[in-house]
Motif scaffolding. Structure first.
Motif, short mmCIF file in Angstrom:
data_model
loop_
_atom_site.label_atom_id
_atom_site.label_comp_id
_atom_site.label_asym_id
_atom_site.label_seq_id
_atom_site.Cartn_x
_atom_site.Cartn_y
_atom_site.Cartn_z
N UNK A 97 64.65 -19.50 0.68
CA UNK A 97 65.19 -19.36 -0.81
C UNK A 97 64.26 -19.40 -1.68
N UNK A 98 64.24 -18.03 -2.57
CA UNK A 98 63.12 -17.90 -3.59
C UNK A 98 63.72 -18.06 -4.99
N UNK A 99 63.00 -18.91 -5.84
CA UNK A 99 63.50 -18.78 -7.32
C UNK A 99 62.47 -17.80 -8.10
N UNK A 100 62.93 -16.63 -8.61
CA UNK A 100 61.89 -15.66 -9.05
C UNK A 100 61.52 -15.91 -10.49
N UNK A 101 62.41 -16.89 -11.11
CA UNK A 101 62.17 -17.22 -12.75
C UNK A 101 63.01 -18.65 -12.98
N UNK A 102 62.20 -19.39 -13.69
CA UNK A 102 63.08 -20.46 -13.99
C UNK A 102 64.25 -20.24 -14.56
N UNK A 103 65.32 -20.91 -14.41
CA UNK A 103 66.89 -20.81 -14.95
C UNK A 103 67.66 -19.82 -14.25
N UNK A 104 66.93 -19.18 -13.23
CA UNK A 104 67.84 -18.30 -12.25
C UNK A 104 67.95 -18.99 -11.09
N UNK A 105 69.00 -18.68 -10.43
CA UNK A 105 69.32 -19.20 -9.13
C UNK A 105 68.47 -18.71 -7.76
N UNK A 106 68.24 -19.35 -6.84
CA UNK A 106 67.49 -18.99 -5.73
C UNK A 106 68.17 -17.83 -5.21
N UNK A 107 67.59 -16.93 -4.75
CA UNK A 107 67.80 -15.85 -3.56
C UNK A 107 67.31 -15.98 -2.33
N UNK A 108 68.05 -15.29 -1.51
CA UNK A 108 67.70 -15.36 -0.11
C UNK A 108 66.84 -14.13 0.40
N UNK A 109 65.76 -14.32 0.98
CA UNK A 109 64.83 -13.54 1.29
C UNK A 109 64.63 -13.41 2.88
N UNK A 110 64.39 -12.06 3.58
CA UNK A 110 64.21 -12.18 4.89
C UNK A 110 62.98 -11.52 5.24
N UNK A 111 62.28 -11.87 6.28
CA UNK A 111 61.07 -11.02 6.61
C UNK A 111 61.52 -10.10 7.49
N UNK A 112 60.79 -9.00 8.02
CA UNK A 112 60.81 -8.01 8.63
C UNK A 112 61.18 -8.31 10.40
N UNK A 113 60.98 -9.52 10.77
CA UNK A 113 61.19 -9.72 12.28
C UNK A 113 59.97 -9.01 12.88
N UNK A 114 60.03 -10.25 14.05
CA UNK A 114 58.89 -9.99 15.09
C UNK A 114 59.54 -10.42 16.35
N UNK A 115 58.89 -9.47 17.41
CA UNK A 115 59.28 -9.49 18.60
C UNK A 115 58.98 -10.80 19.52
#
Length: 120
Positions: A97-115
């Motif tokens: 969960x990453x906040x890109x700017x103060x005052x903005x909500x966090x957004x959900x980010x995913x990595x590319x996956x590893x086997x």
């Protein structure tokens, strides 16, 4: 913002593997970070999650075998997997969960996956 996962591979049952996932790009904070996995024909499931303060929680199937940790200075989350079983075979995805700017909500980010493949 990008999450780059590394690690994984092929290991025999009872063996160990480590995964890491680093966040890069422009952001101001990272909240919870975690690992999920998806086996063939199954839904994606939570494996472990860790708060910014280091409080961790695990799925019952991996508790006492997997350890999640994070380095806030390096924006990186780790998953150390011990005593691996064939049923741990899956594609593992990191999440944050990453906040890109103060005052903005966090957004959900995913990595590319590893086997991760565990042979019996």
């Amino acid at each position: 913002v990008q999450l780059q996962a590394s690690g994984g591979g092929l290991v025999q049952a009872g063996g160990s593997l480590g995964l890491s996932c680093a966040a890069s790009g422009t952001f101001v904070s990272i909240n919870a970070m975690g690992w999920y996995r998806q086996a063939p024909g199954k839904e994606r499931e939570l494996v472990a999650v860790i708060t910014r303060n280091g409080v961790a929680d695990y799925a019952g199937a991996v508790k006492a075998r997997f350890t999640i940790s994070r380095d806030n200075a390096e924006n990186t989350v780790y998953l150390q997997m011990e005593n691996l079983r064939p049923e741990d075979t899956a594609v593992y995805y990191c999440n944050a969960g990453i906040r890109v700017r103060w005052g903005r909500d966090t957004s959900n980010y995913w990595g590319q996956g590893t086997q991760v493949t565990v042979s019996s």
